[in-house]
Design an enzyme around this catalytic site. Structure first.
Site, PDB file in Angstrom:
ATOM      1  N   ASN A  10      38.010  34.842  40.167  1.00  0.00           N
ATOM      2  CA  ASN A  10      37.311  35.702  39.220  1.00  0.00           C
ATOM      3  C   ASN A  10      37.624  35.192  37.815  1.00  0.00           C
ATOM      4  O   ASN A  10      38.685  35.468  37.269  1.00  0.00           O
ATOM      5  CB  ASN A  10      37.787  37.154  39.411  1.00  0.00           C
ATOM      6  CG  ASN A  10      37.154  38.114  38.422  1.00  0.00           C
ATOM      7  OD1 ASN A  10      36.265  37.734  37.660  1.00  0.00           O
ATOM      8  ND2 ASN A  10      37.606  39.357  38.432  1.00  0.00           N
ATOM      9  N   LYS A  12      36.269  35.980  35.096  1.00  0.00           N
ATOM     10  CA  LYS A  12      36.044  36.998  34.040  1.00  0.00           C
ATOM     11  C   LYS A  12      35.268  36.343  32.883  1.00  0.00           C
ATOM     12  O   LYS A  12      34.323  35.609  33.149  1.00  0.00           O
ATOM     13  CB  LYS A  12      37.389  37.609  33.612  1.00  0.00           C
ATOM     14  CG  LYS A  12      38.178  38.091  34.842  1.00  0.00           C
ATOM     15  CD  LYS A  12      39.393  38.925  34.550  1.00  0.00           C
ATOM     16  CE  LYS A  12      40.068  39.307  35.856  1.00  0.00           C
ATOM     17  NZ  LYS A  12      41.176  40.248  35.715  1.00  0.00           N
ATOM     18  N   HIS A  97      34.989  46.438  40.142  1.00  0.00           N
ATOM     19  CA  HIS A  97      36.259  45.928  39.624  1.00  0.00           C
ATOM     20  C   HIS A  97      36.852  46.968  38.653  1.00  0.00           C
ATOM     21  O   HIS A  97      36.111  47.619  37.918  1.00  0.00           O
ATOM     22  CB  HIS A  97      36.044  44.592  38.914  1.00  0.00           C
ATOM     23  CG  HIS A  97      37.330  43.905  38.586  1.00  0.00           C
ATOM     24  ND1 HIS A  97      38.098  44.277  37.506  1.00  0.00           N
ATOM     25  CD2 HIS A  97      38.000  42.916  39.213  1.00  0.00           C
ATOM     26  CE1 HIS A  97      39.192  43.524  37.481  1.00  0.00           C
ATOM     27  NE2 HIS A  97      39.163  42.689  38.512  1.00  0.00           N
ATOM     28  N   GLU A  99      38.172  46.698  35.879  1.00  0.00           N
ATOM     29  CA  GLU A  99      37.786  46.491  34.473  1.00  0.00           C
ATOM     30  C   GLU A  99      36.395  47.074  34.200  1.00  0.00           C
ATOM     31  O   GLU A  99      36.103  47.490  33.083  1.00  0.00           O
ATOM     32  CB  GLU A  99      37.874  44.995  34.127  1.00  0.00           C
ATOM     33  CG  GLU A  99      39.335  44.562  34.015  1.00  0.00           C
ATOM     34  CD  GLU A  99      39.610  43.108  34.313  1.00  0.00           C
ATOM     35  OE1 GLU A  99      38.678  42.286  34.317  1.00  0.00           O
ATOM     36  OE2 GLU A  99      40.795  42.787  34.564  1.00  0.00           O
ATOM     37  N   GLU A 169      43.174  46.105  44.858  1.00  0.00           N
ATOM     38  CA  GLU A 169      43.660  45.607  43.572  1.00  0.00           C
ATOM     39  C   GLU A 169      44.320  46.740  42.787  1.00  0.00           C
ATOM     40  O   GLU A 169      43.652  47.424  41.999  1.00  0.00           O
ATOM     41  CB  GLU A 169      42.498  45.054  42.751  1.00  0.00           C
ATOM     42  CG  GLU A 169      41.865  43.817  43.346  1.00  0.00           C
ATOM     43  CD  GLU A 169      41.384  42.885  42.246  1.00  0.00           C
ATOM     44  OE1 GLU A 169      41.802  41.729  42.237  1.00  0.00           O
ATOM     45  OE2 GLU A 169      40.615  43.338  41.376  1.00  0.00           O
ATOM     46  N   GLY A 178      45.665  45.083  33.348  1.00  0.00           N
ATOM     47  CA  GLY A 178      46.546  46.061  33.996  1.00  0.00           C
ATOM     48  C   GLY A 178      47.984  45.827  33.570  1.00  0.00           C
ATOM     49  O   GLY A 178      48.254  45.324  32.486  1.00  0.00           O
ATOM     50  N   SER A 219      47.702  39.593  39.975  1.00  0.00           N
ATOM     51  CA  SER A 219      48.764  38.641  39.599  1.00  0.00           C
ATOM     52  C   SER A 219      49.147  37.667  40.710  1.00  0.00           C
ATOM     53  O   SER A 219      50.310  37.258  40.797  1.00  0.00           O
ATOM     54  CB  SER A 219      50.014  39.383  39.120  1.00  0.00           C
ATOM     55  OG  SER A 219      49.753  40.043  37.916  1.00  0.00           O
TER      56      SER A 219
END
Ligand code: PGA
Length: 256
Positions: A10, A12, A97, A99, A169, A178, A219
């Protein structure tokens, strides 16, 4: 669904378009280094999708979008048509997601509608679920997970020709947006068991076995990846920051 480990990058908006093209070309050049038994999905920024699609065409990598809208066409300013994603060459789409949930107030109902239209366009939804730090601290983790998975998927028809992925997640584990706290594999093991139980309650047993997968994200890097992918119900990982640099991402893929 093939029994490969699935590694989803991902990106982003970490990379701009020229950098995305360069990273994709670099990954393609090094594809021979990737071990057998891995399905690798690249999700570049939406504005880079069409160009990255051209670069990755005919390679071992699959293409995914970071989002889609719940309608194919119409008066929906700035939305991403699932029909266009399919035409560009996407096979996968990330939905819900954290976000998106946090910054754009996406609800479970919206996630549900997106999952439905994605499957209708032969895209594999990667449905993200996860509790935030406060929800975990106040003992609501399981409730949040069960609700998010149920609301996203209840009443969704997954056929033998479809694939669907649930990504656990935890928001507190995601780097950048996060907390970036590494989740203990024991905890991921427990929560993915909870998710699997919800899937068993919602779908036919054969569909759960053959067409649904659970993956982990938050992470993950080349050192930690195997601790998650060795877990019984974890079929792969969703990777943000550690997927940007081709060399270390390939290491991560091979360690999965
Ligand atoms: P991260 O992001 O790997 O940078 O923590 C994961 C994600 O947001 O999907």
């Amino acid at each position: 669904m093939e029994n490969k480990k699935i590694i989803i990058a991902n990106w982003k908006i970490y990379l701009n378009m020229p950098d995305s093209i360069e990273a994709a070309a670099n990954l393609k050049k090094q594809s021979k280094k990737i071990k057998e038994g891995k399905e690798v999905v690249i999700c570049p920024s939406v504005t880079s999708l069409a160009e990255v699609a051209k670069v990755l065409k005919g390679s071992i990598y699959s293409l995914g979008s970071q989002d889609c809208f719940w309608e194919e066409r119409g008066a929906y300013t700035s939305c991403i048509s699932p029909l266009d994603l399919r035409q560009i060459g996407c096979r996968y789409v990330i939905i819900g997601h954290s976000e998106r949930r946090k910054n754009f107030l996406e609800t479970d109902e919206m996630v549900h509608k997106k999952v439905r239209i994605a499957l209708g366009n032969h895209l594999t939804p990667i449905v993200c679920v996860g509790e935030d730090y406060d929800e975990r601290r106040s003992g609501q983790r399981d409730y949040v997970i069960i609700k998010q998975v149920t609301d996203a998927l209840k009443g969704i028809n997954v056929t033998k020709d479809d694939e669907l992925i649930v990504a656990y997640e935890p928001v507190w584990a995601i780097s950048g947006s996060g907390g970036g706290i590494k989740a203990e594999p024991e905890e991921v093991k427990y929560v993915t068991q909870v998710i699997r139980q919800v899937l068993i309650d919602l779908f036919d047993g054969e569909i759960v076995e053959n067409n649904l997968k659970i993956i982990y994200g938050g992470s993950v890097d080349s050192k930690s990846v195997s601790a998650y992918t060795n877990l019984l119900y974890v079929s792969g990982v969703l990777v943000g920051s550690a997927s940007i640099k081709p060399e270390s991402f390939i290491k991560l893929i091979n360690n999965s």
